[in-house]
Design a protein around this motif. Structure first.
Motif, mmCIF file in Angstrom:
data_model
loop_
_atom_site.group_PDB
_atom_site.id
_atom_site.type_symbol
_atom_site.label_atom_id
_atom_site.label_comp_id
_atom_site.label_asym_id
_atom_site.label_seq_id
_atom_site.Cartn_x
_atom_site.Cartn_y
_atom_site.Cartn_z
ATOM 1 N N LEU A 291 15.867 9.697 18.860
ATOM 2 C CA LEU A 291 16.342 10.078 17.528
ATOM 3 C C LEU A 291 15.734 9.182 16.441
ATOM 4 O O LEU A 291 15.418 9.662 15.345
ATOM 5 C CB LEU A 291 17.874 10.021 17.472
ATOM 6 N N ILE A 292 15.573 7.899 16.744
ATOM 7 C CA ILE A 292 14.931 6.991 15.786
ATOM 8 C C ILE A 292 13.495 7.442 15.532
ATOM 9 O O ILE A 292 13.042 7.509 14.388
ATOM 10 C CB ILE A 292 14.976 5.538 16.295
ATOM 11 N N SER B 198 10.559 -0.419 15.449
ATOM 12 C CA SER B 198 10.676 -1.601 16.308
ATOM 13 C C SER B 198 11.887 -1.493 17.229
ATOM 14 O O SER B 198 11.871 -2.025 18.333
ATOM 15 C CB SER B 198 10.759 -2.874 15.467
ATOM 16 N N VAL B 199 12.923 -0.793 16.795
ATOM 17 C CA VAL B 199 14.104 -0.613 17.639
ATOM 18 C C VAL B 199 13.741 0.184 18.888
ATOM 19 O O VAL B 199 14.064 -0.220 20.017
ATOM 20 C CB VAL B 199 15.244 0.090 16.860
ATOM 21 N N ALA B 200 13.065 1.297 18.716
ATOM 22 C CA ALA B 200 12.660 2.121 19.860
ATOM 23 C C ALA B 200 11.664 1.366 20.741
ATOM 24 O O ALA B 200 11.738 1.425 21.978
ATOM 25 C CB ALA B 200 12.065 3.446 19.377
ATOM 26 N N ILE B 201 10.745 0.641 20.109
ATOM 27 C CA ILE B 201 9.758 -0.131 20.868
ATOM 28 C C ILE B 201 10.466 -1.244 21.648
ATOM 29 O O ILE B 201 10.143 -1.495 22.813
ATOM 30 C CB ILE B 201 8.669 -0.692 19.931
ATOM 31 N N ALA C 179 0.800 -1.223 0.000
ATOM 32 C CA ALA C 179 0.000 0.000 0.000
ATOM 33 C C ALA C 179 0.836 1.279 0.000
ATOM 34 O O ALA C 179 0.360 2.328 -0.413
ATOM 35 C CB ALA C 179 -0.924 0.001 1.222
ATOM 36 N N GLY C 180 2.080 1.186 0.476
ATOM 37 C CA GLY C 180 2.871 2.400 0.631
ATOM 38 C C GLY C 180 4.217 2.323 -0.048
ATOM 39 O O GLY C 180 4.561 1.342 -0.706
ATOM 40 N N LYS C 181 4.995 3.382 0.121
ATOM 41 C CA LYS C 181 6.334 3.485 -0.454
ATOM 42 C C LYS C 181 7.343 2.837 0.497
ATOM 43 O O LYS C 181 7.221 2.977 1.722
ATOM 44 C CB LYS C 181 6.731 4.942 -0.649
ATOM 45 N N VAL C 182 8.341 2.175 -0.068
ATOM 46 C CA VAL C 182 9.399 1.577 0.746
ATOM 47 C C VAL C 182 10.060 2.643 1.619
ATOM 48 O O VAL C 182 10.364 2.408 2.789
ATOM 49 C CB VAL C 182 10.455 0.875 -0.146
ATOM 50 N N SER C 183 10.243 3.841 1.049
ATOM 51 C CA SER C 183 10.915 4.924 1.777
ATOM 52 C C SER C 183 10.110 5.408 2.980
ATOM 53 O O SER C 183 10.642 6.108 3.841
ATOM 54 C CB SER C 183 11.207 6.096 0.842
ATOM 55 N N GLN C 184 8.841 5.043 3.046
ATOM 56 C CA GLN C 184 8.026 5.379 4.213
ATOM 57 C C GLN C 184 7.794 4.163 5.100
ATOM 58 O O GLN C 184 7.818 4.268 6.319
ATOM 59 C CB GLN C 184 6.690 5.963 3.768
ATOM 60 N N VAL C 185 7.563 3.009 4.493
ATOM 61 C CA VAL C 185 7.265 1.801 5.270
ATOM 62 C C VAL C 185 8.490 1.348 6.070
ATOM 63 O O VAL C 185 8.377 1.035 7.259
ATOM 64 C CB VAL C 185 6.773 0.665 4.347
ATOM 65 N N ALA C 186 9.656 1.307 5.433
ATOM 66 C CA ALA C 186 10.857 0.815 6.108
ATOM 67 C C ALA C 186 11.200 1.607 7.376
ATOM 68 O O ALA C 186 11.478 0.999 8.412
ATOM 69 C CB ALA C 186 12.038 0.779 5.140
ATOM 70 N N PRO C 187 11.165 2.946 7.337
ATOM 71 C CA PRO C 187 11.458 3.679 8.575
ATOM 72 C C PRO C 187 10.449 3.410 9.688
ATOM 73 O O PRO C 187 10.826 3.295 10.859
ATOM 74 C CB PRO C 187 11.411 5.147 8.157
ATOM 75 N N VAL C 188 9.174 3.301 9.336
ATOM 76 C CA VAL C 188 8.166 3.009 10.364
ATOM 77 C C VAL C 188 8.423 1.627 10.955
ATOM 78 O O VAL C 188 8.350 1.424 12.165
ATOM 79 C CB VAL C 188 6.733 3.120 9.796
ATOM 80 N N ASP C 189 8.781 0.672 10.102
ATOM 81 C CA ASP C 189 9.114 -0.673 10.572
ATOM 82 C C ASP C 189 10.282 -0.624 11.549
ATOM 83 O O ASP C 189 10.315 -1.372 12.529
ATOM 84 C CB ASP C 189 9.448 -1.569 9.374
ATOM 85 N N LYS C 190 11.228 0.268 11.315
ATOM 86 C CA LYS C 190 12.398 0.360 12.189
ATOM 87 C C LYS C 190 12.080 1.023 13.530
ATOM 88 O O LYS C 190 12.935 1.063 14.419
ATOM 89 C CB LYS C 190 13.549 1.080 11.490
#
Length: 137
Positions: free
Chosen positions: A127-128, A101-104, A88-99
């Motif tokens: 910062l993430i 997970s580091v902060a979570i 549904a979305g752009k890799v350039s938007q999906v990948a950062p949201v997926d990351k």
């Protein structure tokens, strides 16, 4: 040595996003996830058999089994939603949201594992989160 593995993980995670975006065009994302899972299953068992690590299964405790199964469920759900997001979305938007997970993971490690929240890890998580917001908006 851990950081080399972590960098390789990041590289392959990035490639995963690119390959998946191309591979899921016109494909049901649940089917795509199932195919991906079979490939991963074959690779993982090939490595276990090659290394002779299968004998270690006898030493797994009930707790090992429970939490490895829970981890597998979380991984599967993560992949399912990741593919839906990529379709549904752009890799350039999906990948950062997926990351995120580091902060979570940092927050959950403090809450559930009792790991200390240092200024360094809190700053890194902040910062993430900030970086993710910049990339998606």
């Amino acid at each position: 040595m851990w950081w080399i593995y972590a960098l390789l993980s990041a590289l392959f995670a990035a490639l995963t996003a690119i390959f998946a975006k191309v591979g899921i065009k016109g494909v049901d994302t649940d089917l795509a996830t199932a195919i991906r899972t079979v490939v991963i299953l074959l690779i993982a068992w090939a490595i276990v058999l090659y290394k002779g690590a299968g004998a270690g299964m006898n030493g797994l405790t009930k707790q090992n089994w429970i939490f490895l199964c829970l981890s597998g469920c979380a991984t599967g759900l993560s992949w399912i939603f990741y593919f839906k997001a990529l379709q549904a979305g752009k890799v350039s938007q999906v990948a950062p949201v997926d990351k995120l997970s580091v902060a979570i993971a940092i927050a959950l490690s403090v809450i559930f594992l009792g790991e200390p929240l240092t200024l360094k890890s809190a700053s890194g998580a902040a910062l993430i989160i900030a970086g993710t917001l910049v990339l998606i908006f």
